[in-house]
Scaffold this motif. Sequence first.
Motif, PDB file in Angstrom:
ATOM      1  N   ARG A 421       0.841  -1.198   0.000  1.00 36.34           N
ATOM      2  CA  ARG A 421       0.000   0.000   0.000  1.00 36.34           C
ATOM      3  C   ARG A 421       0.876   1.248   0.000  1.00 36.34           C
ATOM      4  N   ILE A 422       0.365   2.281  -0.652  1.00 36.44           N
ATOM      5  CA  ILE A 422       1.024   3.583  -0.643  1.00 36.44           C
ATOM      6  C   ILE A 422       0.143   4.561   0.125  1.00 36.44           C
ATOM      7  N   GLU A 423       0.725   5.128   1.163  1.00 37.21           N
ATOM      8  CA  GLU A 423       0.029   6.165   1.918  1.00 37.21           C
ATOM      9  C   GLU A 423       0.668   7.503   1.535  1.00 37.21           C
ATOM     10  N   TYR A 424      -0.159   8.463   1.120  1.00 39.79           N
ATOM     11  CA  TYR A 424       0.412   9.718   0.642  1.00 39.79           C
ATOM     12  C   TYR A 424      -0.421  10.906   1.087  1.00 39.79           C
ATOM     13  N   GLN A 425       0.209  12.066   0.998  1.00 36.38           N
ATOM     14  CA  GLN A 425      -0.460  13.329   1.305  1.00 36.38           C
ATOM     15  C   GLN A 425      -0.213  14.295   0.158  1.00 36.38           C
ATOM     16  N   ARG A 465       3.181  -3.769  -7.748  1.00 34.96           N
ATOM     17  CA  ARG A 465       3.349  -2.370  -8.138  1.00 34.96           C
ATOM     18  C   ARG A 465       4.445  -2.105  -9.165  1.00 34.96           C
ATOM     19  N   VAL A 466       5.378  -3.016  -9.341  1.00 35.05           N
ATOM     20  CA  VAL A 466       6.398  -2.794 -10.367  1.00 35.05           C
ATOM     21  C   VAL A 466       5.925  -3.425 -11.674  1.00 35.05           C
ATOM     22  N   ARG A 467       5.991  -2.658 -12.728  1.00 30.12           N
ATOM     23  CA  ARG A 467       5.590  -3.159 -14.038  1.00 30.12           C
ATOM     24  C   ARG A 467       6.544  -2.574 -15.083  1.00 30.12           C
ATOM     25  N   VAL A 468       6.436  -3.075 -16.295  1.00 33.91           N
ATOM     26  CA  VAL A 468       7.256  -2.585 -17.402  1.00 33.91           C
ATOM     27  C   VAL A 468       6.355  -1.822 -18.361  1.00 33.91           C
ATOM     28  N   SER A 469       6.735  -0.573 -18.631  1.00 30.46           N
ATOM     29  CA  SER A 469       5.982   0.276 -19.563  1.00 30.46           C
ATOM     30  C   SER A 469       6.969   0.917 -20.517  1.00 30.46           C
ATOM     31  N   ASP A 470       6.736   0.769 -21.804  1.00 32.29           N
ATOM     32  CA  ASP A 470       7.658   1.287 -22.820  1.00 32.29           C
ATOM     33  C   ASP A 470       9.086   0.811 -22.544  1.00 32.29           C
ATOM     34  N   GLU A 474       8.735   0.626 -13.895  1.00 31.65           N
ATOM     35  CA  GLU A 474       8.172   1.732 -13.138  1.00 31.65           C
ATOM     36  C   GLU A 474       7.370   1.188 -11.967  1.00 31.65           C
ATOM     37  N   PHE A 475       7.348   1.963 -10.897  1.00 29.71           N
ATOM     38  CA  PHE A 475       6.624   1.595  -9.683  1.00 29.71           C
ATOM     39  C   PHE A 475       5.349   2.419  -9.633  1.00 29.71           C
ATOM     40  N   VAL A 476       4.215   1.752  -9.532  1.00 26.84           N
ATOM     41  CA  VAL A 476       2.924   2.436  -9.543  1.00 26.84           C
ATOM     42  C   VAL A 476       2.630   2.992  -8.147  1.00 26.84           C
ATOM     43  N   LEU A 477       2.568   4.302  -8.051  1.00 31.44           N
ATOM     44  CA  LEU A 477       2.243   4.957  -6.787  1.00 31.44           C
ATOM     45  C   LEU A 477       0.733   5.137  -6.627  1.00 31.44           C
ATOM     46  N   ILE A 489       0.022   7.417 -11.710  1.00 39.27           N
ATOM     47  CA  ILE A 489       1.190   8.194 -11.299  1.00 39.27           C
ATOM     48  C   ILE A 489       2.258   7.195 -10.887  1.00 39.27           C
ATOM     49  N   THR A 490       3.380   7.216 -11.575  1.00 41.75           N
ATOM     50  CA  THR A 490       4.408   6.202 -11.349  1.00 41.75           C
ATOM     51  C   THR A 490       5.751   6.857 -11.067  1.00 41.75           C
TER      52      THR A 490
END
Length: 609
Positions: A421-425, A465-470, A474-477, A489-490
């Motif tokens: 999980r990502i906790e953000y502000q 959360r880690v995937r390959v794009s182009d 990238e890590f999906v936030l 947003i990655t």
Amino acid sequence: MQVHIEFEPVGRRGTCPADQSLLDCARQLGVDLANLCGGAGTCGRCKVQVLDGPVSDPTPREREFLAPQELSEGYRLACRTTPLSDCKIHVPPESLTAPQRTQVEGLAITVSPEPPVRAYPVHVPAPSLKDADKAEDLRADDQRLAEALAQQQKVSASCTDIEVLRDLSPRLRDADWQASVAVRDREVVALFPPPSSCPLGLAVDLGTTKIAAYLVDMESGQTLAAQGTMNPQIAYGEDLVARMAYAAKSPAKAARLQELVAEALKQLASEMCAQVDADPAEIVEAVVVGNTAMHHLFLQLPVRQLARAPYVPAVASALDVKTRDVGLRTAPGAYVHLLPNIAGFVGADHVAMLLATEIAQTEGVVLALDIGTNTEVCLASHGTMTSVSCASGPAFEGAHIKHGMRAARGAIESLRLAGDRIEYQTIGGASPVGLCGSGILDSLAQLYQAGVVDARGRMGDHHPRVRVSDREREFVLVSEEERDGQPAITFTQQDVRELQLAKGAMRTGIQVLLEANSLSAEDIEQVIIAGAFGTYIDVANAVTVGMLPPLPLDRFRQVGNAAGTGARLALISRSKRTEAQAIASRVGYIELAAAPRFARTFAHAMYIG
């Protein structure tokens, strides 16, 4: 041919020449589009969406930055796109430079005011012809004013500013020969009718990205109002190199950059005066500090030599210039004082920061950093001060980061990885739209601590959360689902590399200073962190990624806009101006790239942790 352009949701619209780019149209209509490269098409930050109306075909450069789906949805780079007829344009939040959070808070330092300008009440004798009751008095108005000052206030005024002279006679007569006279170094710089309020001063920290301004009571030293804004020169390049290149093209372009800053300062002064029921004409003195490039652009000094090795400033000494000569609206004869520069990339803002933090008087070993696109670092060791400038780049401002943005509403400013999980502000508690500098730093620190990113900066696996794009990890936030179908947003592998470069430059500067003074990181007794970015970072995370030395957290002190504080001190105190000049003459400067073992030190500083 003229075309009508509407920019939404900012609500700016107007007519523009059909042969200029959408970026130029935005500049003309006051829309602050982000563009790091100054319109050269190399940064990809000025992304807009064409909602209606024909435009030029996508260029090869646009196809590099925009995915086929984005192009099909009307997304374009404003600097590469020309309107062919009337158009309606949508500007995404991440493409705007404002409104954004600016940093005006700083150290609160008490100093006995020694203002360079003081106001004195006088009664000026009226002229007269000889008669039975009166002696003849045919002295000129400026002479009778000077003699009244000398007799009533024991103040010598040997000259009067020409703009004051042009209004002197009617002002004296309209006020029945009563006046409050503002005197600076034996020069009359303003004349106010009685009863007059206390004279005001304007202090400005002219940053590359942000401007912080302060309205000050010159007699008490009290700050009456403070306000920040984005530097409008951003429209011509987010970095100094792009702006200097633009200014060097022609005198008209240099004048345009100067006018933008002057207009911003006039607007700030007007708004702050309105807050305290005053008039900008009551401002009798100003102080402006900035890095050497901003200093030169503000004064329209040549910058070509400043942008090329060995990076020599045109002027390093302190200057006093009439405010009217730089386009400011103040009292008619007021001056703007500019603190001295130290070197090509260490300017008056660094001097102001050192003045405010008082490290010149500090015993022991103290490290002071003013973090920004160019981070200035000073090491004070038992009275000896040495400084470097680190080209930390704009990553801390969100540039060169895939989903980076400046500190505006909706920017993720802090986050924590808790399992999967990502906790953000976000700033303003709004829905997330990107990452500002402090959130970018947190992302790297959290991924490193979780083992997702190793010490070399390589991103590994993390389910889900880690995937390959182009072809890039990238890590999906914040996922597409969490954003109701909008792009995720990655934090990408390339973002990690950008942060490594930025933090590596800073850490290299620190290490070079330590080695030059035969010290180690453990010898540092205190670390002072200044600047807008430095105000909001999590120091523990900065230590975790190796941006700051691994010291106990109680040795770190975040002081906000210390350059702005230094500007205010210099505004109200002659002694502080003298101290600033002494500081500038004492600071030793090291050109970072020329330091011994620079390449090896920088390579090691790139490691995380």
